[in-house]
Design a protein around this motif. Structure first.
Motif, PDB file in Angstrom:
ATOM      1  N   ASN A 185     -26.783   8.872 -42.318  1.00  0.00           N
ATOM      2  CA  ASN A 185     -27.864   8.568 -43.275  1.00  0.00           C
ATOM      3  C   ASN A 185     -28.274   7.112 -43.106  1.00  0.00           C
ATOM      4  OD1 ASN A 185     -26.077  10.609 -44.609  1.00  0.00           O
ATOM      5  ND2 ASN A 185     -27.628  10.502 -46.225  1.00  0.00           N
ATOM      6  N   VAL A 186     -29.547   6.836 -43.310  1.00  0.00           N
ATOM      7  CA  VAL A 186     -30.009   5.454 -43.497  1.00  0.00           C
ATOM      8  C   VAL A 186     -30.012   5.241 -45.009  1.00  0.00           C
ATOM      9  CG1 VAL A 186     -31.901   3.827 -43.219  1.00  0.00           C
ATOM     10  CG2 VAL A 186     -31.379   5.472 -41.391  1.00  0.00           C
ATOM     11  N   LEU A 187     -29.110   4.397 -45.480  1.00  0.00           N
ATOM     12  CA  LEU A 187     -28.979   4.170 -46.925  1.00  0.00           C
ATOM     13  C   LEU A 187     -29.984   3.136 -47.430  1.00  0.00           C
ATOM     14  CD1 LEU A 187     -25.080   4.138 -47.037  1.00  0.00           C
ATOM     15  CD2 LEU A 187     -26.601   6.025 -47.655  1.00  0.00           C
ATOM     16  N   ARG A 188     -30.268   2.138 -46.621  1.00  0.00           N
ATOM     17  CA  ARG A 188     -31.285   1.132 -46.940  1.00  0.00           C
ATOM     18  C   ARG A 188     -31.980   0.726 -45.654  1.00  0.00           C
ATOM     19  NH1 ARG A 188     -30.439   2.632 -51.108  1.00  0.00           N
ATOM     20  NH2 ARG A 188     -30.265   1.631 -53.123  1.00  0.00           N
ATOM     21  N   PRO A 189     -33.280   0.986 -45.548  1.00  0.00           N
ATOM     22  CA  PRO A 189     -34.007   0.652 -44.313  1.00  0.00           C
ATOM     23  C   PRO A 189     -34.455  -0.805 -44.271  1.00  0.00           C
ATOM     24  CG  PRO A 189     -35.441   1.817 -45.810  1.00  0.00           C
ATOM     25  CD  PRO A 189     -34.098   1.737 -46.492  1.00  0.00           C
ATOM     26  N   GLY A 190     -33.541  -1.700 -44.028  1.00  0.00           N
ATOM     27  CA  GLY A 190     -33.905  -3.106 -43.859  1.00  0.00           C
ATOM     28  C   GLY A 190     -34.279  -3.806 -45.146  1.00  0.00           C
ATOM     29  N   THR A 191     -33.328  -4.036 -46.000  1.00  0.00           N
ATOM     30  CA  THR A 191     -33.548  -4.703 -47.287  1.00  0.00           C
ATOM     31  C   THR A 191     -33.921  -6.170 -47.095  1.00  0.00           C
ATOM     32  OG1 THR A 191     -31.921  -3.245 -48.314  1.00  0.00           O
ATOM     33  CG2 THR A 191     -32.393  -5.311 -49.476  1.00  0.00           C
ATOM     34  N   MET A 192     -34.854  -6.654 -47.912  1.00  0.00           N
ATOM     35  CA  MET A 192     -35.162  -8.087 -47.929  1.00  0.00           C
ATOM     36  C   MET A 192     -34.047  -8.784 -48.706  1.00  0.00           C
ATOM     37  SD  MET A 192     -37.849  -8.507 -46.130  1.00  0.00           S
ATOM     38  CE  MET A 192     -38.398 -10.165 -46.509  1.00  0.00           C
ATOM     39  N   MET A 193     -33.303  -9.627 -48.013  1.00  0.00           N
ATOM     40  CA  MET A 193     -32.109 -10.266 -48.583  1.00  0.00           C
ATOM     41  C   MET A 193     -32.344 -11.757 -48.798  1.00  0.00           C
ATOM     42  SD  MET A 193     -28.887  -9.947 -49.503  1.00  0.00           S
ATOM     43  CE  MET A 193     -28.419  -8.362 -48.812  1.00  0.00           C
ATOM     44  N   PRO A 194     -31.988 -12.274 -49.983  1.00  0.00           N
ATOM     45  CA  PRO A 194     -32.005 -13.731 -50.151  1.00  0.00           C
ATOM     46  C   PRO A 194     -30.793 -14.350 -49.462  1.00  0.00           C
ATOM     47  CG  PRO A 194     -31.346 -12.653 -52.193  1.00  0.00           C
ATOM     48  CD  PRO A 194     -31.644 -11.566 -51.214  1.00  0.00           C
ATOM     49  N   TRP A 195     -30.982 -15.515 -48.893  1.00  0.00           N
ATOM     50  CA  TRP A 195     -29.919 -16.245 -48.197  1.00  0.00           C
ATOM     51  C   TRP A 195     -29.823 -17.651 -48.760  1.00  0.00           C
ATOM     52  CZ3 TRP A 195     -26.790 -13.664 -44.929  1.00  0.00           C
ATOM     53  CH2 TRP A 195     -27.224 -12.414 -44.516  1.00  0.00           C
ATOM     54  N   LEU A 196     -28.604 -18.146 -48.891  1.00  0.00           N
ATOM     55  CA  LEU A 196     -28.377 -19.488 -49.412  1.00  0.00           C
ATOM     56  C   LEU A 196     -27.677 -20.330 -48.358  1.00  0.00           C
ATOM     57  CD1 LEU A 196     -28.009 -17.304 -51.868  1.00  0.00           C
ATOM     58  CD2 LEU A 196     -27.537 -19.365 -53.165  1.00  0.00           C
ATOM     59  N   VAL A 197     -28.145 -21.554 -48.189  1.00  0.00           N
ATOM     60  CA  VAL A 197     -27.545 -22.490 -47.251  1.00  0.00           C
ATOM     61  C   VAL A 197     -26.804 -23.547 -48.068  1.00  0.00           C
ATOM     62  CG1 VAL A 197     -27.962 -24.129 -45.396  1.00  0.00           C
ATOM     63  CG2 VAL A 197     -29.433 -22.105 -45.633  1.00  0.00           C
ATOM     64  N   PHE A 198     -25.501 -23.631 -47.861  1.00  0.00           N
ATOM     65  CA  PHE A 198     -24.665 -24.598 -48.572  1.00  0.00           C
ATOM     66  C   PHE A 198     -24.331 -25.776 -47.674  1.00  0.00           C
ATOM     67  CE2 PHE A 198     -23.908 -20.691 -50.878  1.00  0.00           C
ATOM     68  CZ  PHE A 198     -23.817 -21.106 -52.192  1.00  0.00           C
ATOM     69  N   THR A 199     -24.405 -26.979 -48.264  1.00  0.00           N
ATOM     70  CA  THR A 199     -23.999 -28.205 -47.585  1.00  0.00           C
ATOM     71  C   THR A 199     -23.132 -29.006 -48.545  1.00  0.00           C
ATOM     72  OG1 THR A 199     -25.905 -29.479 -48.389  1.00  0.00           O
ATOM     73  CG2 THR A 199     -26.175 -28.304 -46.279  1.00  0.00           C
ATOM     74  N   GLN A 200     -22.660 -30.160 -48.084  1.00  0.00           N
ATOM     75  CA  GLN A 200     -22.034 -31.092 -49.014  1.00  0.00           C
ATOM     76  C   GLN A 200     -23.126 -31.650 -49.917  1.00  0.00           C
ATOM     77  OE1 GLN A 200     -19.974 -34.132 -46.779  1.00  0.00           O
ATOM     78  NE2 GLN A 200     -18.253 -32.792 -46.312  1.00  0.00           N
ATOM     79  N   PRO A 201     -22.782 -31.999 -51.156  1.00  0.00           N
ATOM     80  CA  PRO A 201     -23.806 -32.566 -52.048  1.00  0.00           C
ATOM     81  C   PRO A 201     -24.365 -33.871 -51.470  1.00  0.00           C
ATOM     82  CG  PRO A 201     -21.828 -31.971 -53.278  1.00  0.00           C
ATOM     83  CD  PRO A 201     -21.493 -31.853 -51.821  1.00  0.00           C
ATOM     84  N   ASP A 202     -25.684 -34.034 -51.524  1.00  0.00           N
ATOM     85  CA  ASP A 202     -26.266 -35.296 -51.085  1.00  0.00           C
ATOM     86  C   ASP A 202     -26.162 -36.317 -52.222  1.00  0.00           C
ATOM     87  OD1 ASP A 202     -28.333 -34.658 -52.867  1.00  0.00           O
ATOM     88  OD2 ASP A 202     -29.656 -33.941 -51.276  1.00  0.00           O
ATOM     89  N   GLU A 203     -26.570 -37.533 -51.957  1.00  0.00           N
ATOM     90  CA  GLU A 203     -26.422 -38.615 -52.948  1.00  0.00           C
ATOM     91  C   GLU A 203     -27.206 -38.335 -54.225  1.00  0.00           C
ATOM     92  OE1 GLU A 203     -24.175 -41.070 -52.929  1.00  0.00           O
ATOM     93  OE2 GLU A 203     -23.519 -40.052 -51.114  1.00  0.00           O
ATOM     94  N   ALA A 204     -28.389 -37.771 -54.110  1.00  0.00           N
ATOM     95  CA  ALA A 204     -29.201 -37.466 -55.291  1.00  0.00           C
ATOM     96  C   ALA A 204     -28.488 -36.438 -56.175  1.00  0.00           C
ATOM     97  CB  ALA A 204     -30.582 -36.957 -54.884  1.00  0.00           C
ATOM     98  N   ALA A 205     -27.889 -35.438 -55.562  1.00  0.00           N
ATOM     99  CA  ALA A 205     -27.165 -34.418 -56.329  1.00  0.00           C
ATOM    100  C   ALA A 205     -25.938 -35.013 -57.004  1.00  0.00           C
ATOM    101  CB  ALA A 205     -26.763 -33.263 -55.418  1.00  0.00           C
TER     102      ALA A 205
END
Length: 198
Positions: free
Chosen positions: A165-185
């Motif tokens: 079965n194809v359960l989901r035909p290519g879902t649009m997925m959100p992606w998050l990019v994590f880094t070390q906190p910058d100085e402003a953060a």
């Protein structure tokens, strides 16, 4: 002084890939996204995030459907640098036998695919979590007796499994990019903490 490569936003990006072929949705998306000069495979998102915190890599890429995402978001030693949405490969139900079984002992799958379990159309005695879609395939191949798996289409083809079965035909997925906190953060966190104490 060494010249800086400005083509890539991240010299080294880590993401989930727990087998040599790197067929996880995460690794596939990291390649398509094209903002990393080098992509390093990790057995878990947490291990990639830990290397970000240690300064061993510049960033890690995590799928928005990852059930433990909140732990990474609220980690004070990480920050979400950017987000984007990209279509993942189709999620499919697979097995070793050419014909889809009506009943199996075990269904292998990544925790993010739990919402798809009622849609398999197969009765199963138990479901067992694995660390990735590719691991679902390798576990199925290692323990094929009365078992099926949910994986992505890339893995299914690579490992020569039958797609039921194809359960989901290519879902649009959100992606998050994590880094070390910058100085402003870091400054914002310090200021907020100071206001709460006052």
């Amino acid at each position: 002084m060494d010249s800086v490569n400005t083509k890539f936003d991240y010299p080294v990006l880590g993401t989930l890939c727990d087998e040599p072929s790197c067929l996880t949705c995460s690794f596939s998306i990291a390649r398509q996204w094209g903002k990393a000069e080098r992509i390093d495979p990790y057995p878990t998102y947490e291990e990639a995030a830990n290397d970000v915190k240690l300064g061993k890599i510049d960033a890690c890429l995590v799928a928005g459907a990852y059930p433990k995402l909140g732990f990474l978001i609220f980690d004070e030693d990480l920050m979400v640098k950017e987000t984007f949405v990209m279509r993942i490969p189709s999620l499919v139900l697979v097995g070793i036998e050419p014909k889809k079984p009506a009943h199996v002992k075990t269904l292998f799958h990544h925790p993010a695919t739990v919402p798809l379990l009622p849609e398999t159309g197969v009765d199963y005695d138990e479901h067992e979590f694995v660390t990735s879609n590719s691991k679902a395939c390798t576990t199925l191949l290692a323990r094929p007796d009365q078992a099926i798996a949910i994986t992505n289409r890339l893995c299914a083809h690579h490992f020569g499994l039958h797609i039921y079965n194809v359960l989901r035909p290519g879902t649009m997925m959100p992606w998050l990019v994590f880094t070390q906190p910058d100085e402003a953060a870091k400054r914002a966190t310090t200021e907020i903490a100071a206001m709460q104490v006052a």
